[in-house]
Design a protein around this motif. Structure first.
Motif, PDB file in Angstrom:
ATOM      1  N   VAL A  16       0.862  -1.182   0.000  1.00  0.00           N
ATOM      2  CA  VAL A  16       0.000   0.000   0.000  1.00  0.00           C
ATOM      3  C   VAL A  16       0.899   1.233   0.000  1.00  0.00           C
ATOM      4  O   VAL A  16       2.123   1.135   0.045  1.00  0.00           O
ATOM      5  CB  VAL A  16      -0.934   0.021   1.234  1.00  0.00           C
ATOM      6  N   SER A  17       0.302   2.393  -0.034  1.00  0.00           N
ATOM      7  CA  SER A  17       1.070   3.629  -0.001  1.00  0.00           C
ATOM      8  C   SER A  17       1.464   3.987   1.433  1.00  0.00           C
ATOM      9  O   SER A  17       0.858   3.500   2.396  1.00  0.00           O
ATOM     10  CB  SER A  17       0.248   4.775  -0.606  1.00  0.00           C
ATOM     11  N   VAL A  18       2.472   4.845   1.558  1.00  0.00           N
ATOM     12  CA  VAL A  18       2.894   5.308   2.879  1.00  0.00           C
ATOM     13  C   VAL A  18       1.758   6.067   3.548  1.00  0.00           C
ATOM     14  O   VAL A  18       1.546   5.957   4.760  1.00  0.00           O
ATOM     15  CB  VAL A  18       4.152   6.190   2.754  1.00  0.00           C
ATOM     16  N   ARG A  19       1.011   6.845   2.763  1.00  0.00           N
ATOM     17  CA  ARG A  19      -0.120   7.583   3.325  1.00  0.00           C
ATOM     18  C   ARG A  19      -1.144   6.633   3.947  1.00  0.00           C
ATOM     19  O   ARG A  19      -1.716   6.925   5.004  1.00  0.00           O
ATOM     20  CB  ARG A  19      -0.777   8.431   2.225  1.00  0.00           C
ATOM     21  N   THR A  20      -1.369   5.475   3.288  1.00  0.00           N
ATOM     22  CA  THR A  20      -2.305   4.485   3.836  1.00  0.00           C
ATOM     23  C   THR A  20      -1.788   3.932   5.158  1.00  0.00           C
ATOM     24  O   THR A  20      -2.561   3.709   6.103  1.00  0.00           O
ATOM     25  CB  THR A  20      -2.516   3.341   2.837  1.00  0.00           C
ATOM     26  N   VAL A  21      -0.475   3.732   5.261  1.00  0.00           N
ATOM     27  CA  VAL A  21       0.106   3.261   6.517  1.00  0.00           C
ATOM     28  C   VAL A  21      -0.144   4.264   7.624  1.00  0.00           C
ATOM     29  O   VAL A  21      -0.500   3.889   8.760  1.00  0.00           O
ATOM     30  CB  VAL A  21       1.620   2.996   6.351  1.00  0.00           C
ATOM     31  N   TYR A  22       0.030   5.560   7.323  1.00  0.00           N
ATOM     32  CA  TYR A  22      -0.220   6.594   8.332  1.00  0.00           C
ATOM     33  C   TYR A  22      -1.657   6.486   8.851  1.00  0.00           C
ATOM     34  O   TYR A  22      -1.895   6.541  10.069  1.00  0.00           O
ATOM     35  CB  TYR A  22       0.006   7.990   7.744  1.00  0.00           C
ATOM     36  N   ARG A  23      -2.613   6.334   7.934  1.00  0.00           N
ATOM     37  CA  ARG A  23      -4.018   6.246   8.341  1.00  0.00           C
ATOM     38  C   ARG A  23      -4.277   4.984   9.159  1.00  0.00           C
ATOM     39  O   ARG A  23      -5.012   5.008  10.147  1.00  0.00           O
ATOM     40  CB  ARG A  23      -4.928   6.285   7.106  1.00  0.00           C
ATOM     41  N   ASP A  24      -3.658   3.869   8.748  1.00  0.00           N
ATOM     42  CA  ASP A  24      -3.876   2.618   9.474  1.00  0.00           C
ATOM     43  C   ASP A  24      -3.294   2.681  10.877  1.00  0.00           C
ATOM     44  O   ASP A  24      -3.885   2.148  11.833  1.00  0.00           O
ATOM     45  CB  ASP A  24      -3.246   1.452   8.698  1.00  0.00           C
ATOM     46  N   VAL A  25      -2.137   3.309  11.038  1.00  0.00           N
ATOM     47  CA  VAL A  25      -1.538   3.438  12.367  1.00  0.00           C
ATOM     48  C   VAL A  25      -2.439   4.285  13.261  1.00  0.00           C
ATOM     49  O   VAL A  25      -2.640   3.968  14.444  1.00  0.00           O
ATOM     50  CB  VAL A  25      -0.126   4.041  12.266  1.00  0.00           C
TER      51      VAL A  25
END
Length: 321
Positions: free
Chosen positions: A30-39
């Motif tokens: 996934v994108s880094v932005r998606t990781v930020y949202r998931d965290v």
């Protein structure tokens, strides 16, 4: 789908410790932005995940936040990691499922058992197919597996060795077996279950018909009995041969166990060669197998086999003259 990704992210942090957003994004595709949202979503759900900036930063879980699988011994954990066959699982369409299951297992194990699991994966590999043989192309394997799981009948066009070579049949797949790198399905549809090599299926259609296997059908037991019957029908005759010590060594590298045992029971002659009686499937098969030994074997009987080999050698001599 997002719930599964959140669980995978949590398990990655439990299993590997501190990871950067870029590393998590690469693992989860996934994108880094998606990781930020998931965290952020994990934090909002009460998971103690925190981030640190800087070159050595990244995301991590608070120490002690870990799910443990209790009651599992070290040998049991090692066996579980050895049981995973990523190649066959991928062919069945379960590659990602297996990877997720192993990740969950690693995350749930105590640290010492998790480390043993990682060592197992580093040092042991299970490779099912035999040497010098390409694995079957099995594009229909996932569909057959789905039919086995859902108890759905199939209509197949199948290529077999005897005439007519192509046949169409309605089958009820009871189970799937992986043998020496080749996939088979044991299926009903006639008087008794039959075995079909999935790589020989030319076309299939999953029917809107459910079936129930015979009461008491046991796939493992059926396969054992089927294999025994196949071995009993395999040998159609015998041949008497003389084979050198080098020939014996070579024979043990490719011949069936019954053939090797026949040679071992033979008698040693004065010149060091061994005279023995071995089982053979057919004259054609025996010729092909014994020609592999070149001048390290001599066929004594039957005369028909000796004549076939002599004719083949004569043709080769003329070709290379």
């Amino acid at each position: 789908m997002r719930a599964g990704r959140l669980l995978s992210l949590l398990l990655l942090l439990q299993n590997r410790g501190r990871m950067t957003a870029a590393e998590l994004a690469a693992e989860l595709e996934v994108s880094v932005r998606t990781v930020y949202r998931d965290v952020e979503a994990l934090g909002a759900a009460g998971v103690p995940v925190y981030g640190e900036a800087g070159h050595a930063g990244g995301y991590a879980l608070l120490d002690g936040y870990r799910t443990r699988l209790t009651g599992l011994t070290a040998p049991e954990a090692e066996a579980l990691f050895l049981a995973g066959l990523p190649g066959p699982a991928a062919e069945l369409g379960l590659g990602s499922v297996l990877a997720a299951a192993e990740l969950k297992l690693q995350a749930a194990l105590p640290p010492e058992l998790g480390e043993q699991g990682r060592r197992i994966r580093e040092r042991f590999l299970l490779d099912a197919p035999g040497w010098y043989r390409e694995a079957d192309e099995v594009p229909y394997l996932p569909t057959v597996a789905d039919a086995v799981w859902r108890r759905r009948a199939l209509r197949v066009r199948y290529r077999r060795w005897q005439a007519p070579q192509e046949v169409e049949r309605r089958i009820e797949p009871y189970g799937i077996v992986l043998k020496a790198g080749r996939w088979y399905t044991v299926a009903g549809g006639g008087d008794e279950p039959r075995t079909y090599r999935i790589g020989q299926i030319l076309f299939l259609e999953q029917l809107d018909e459910h079936f129930t296997p015979p009461t008491g059908f046991d796939l493992a037991q059926h396969w054992r009995e089927h294999s025994t019957r196949l071995q009993e029908r395999l040998w159609q005759g015998e041949a008497e041969i003389r084979v050198s010590l080098l020939g014996v060594d070579r024979l043990e590298g490719f011949a069936a166990k019954a053939v090797v045992e026949g040679v071992r029971r033979g008698t040693v002659e004065r010149d060091g060669w061994r005279r023995a009686v071995i089982p053979v499937e057919s004259l054609e098969h025996a010729e092909l197998q014994l020609l592999r030994l070149g001048p390290e074997v001599e066929v004594i009987a039957p005369p028909a086999l000796r004549d076939r080999i002599a004719a083949t050698i004569g043709s080769m001599a003329r070709l290379y003259a």
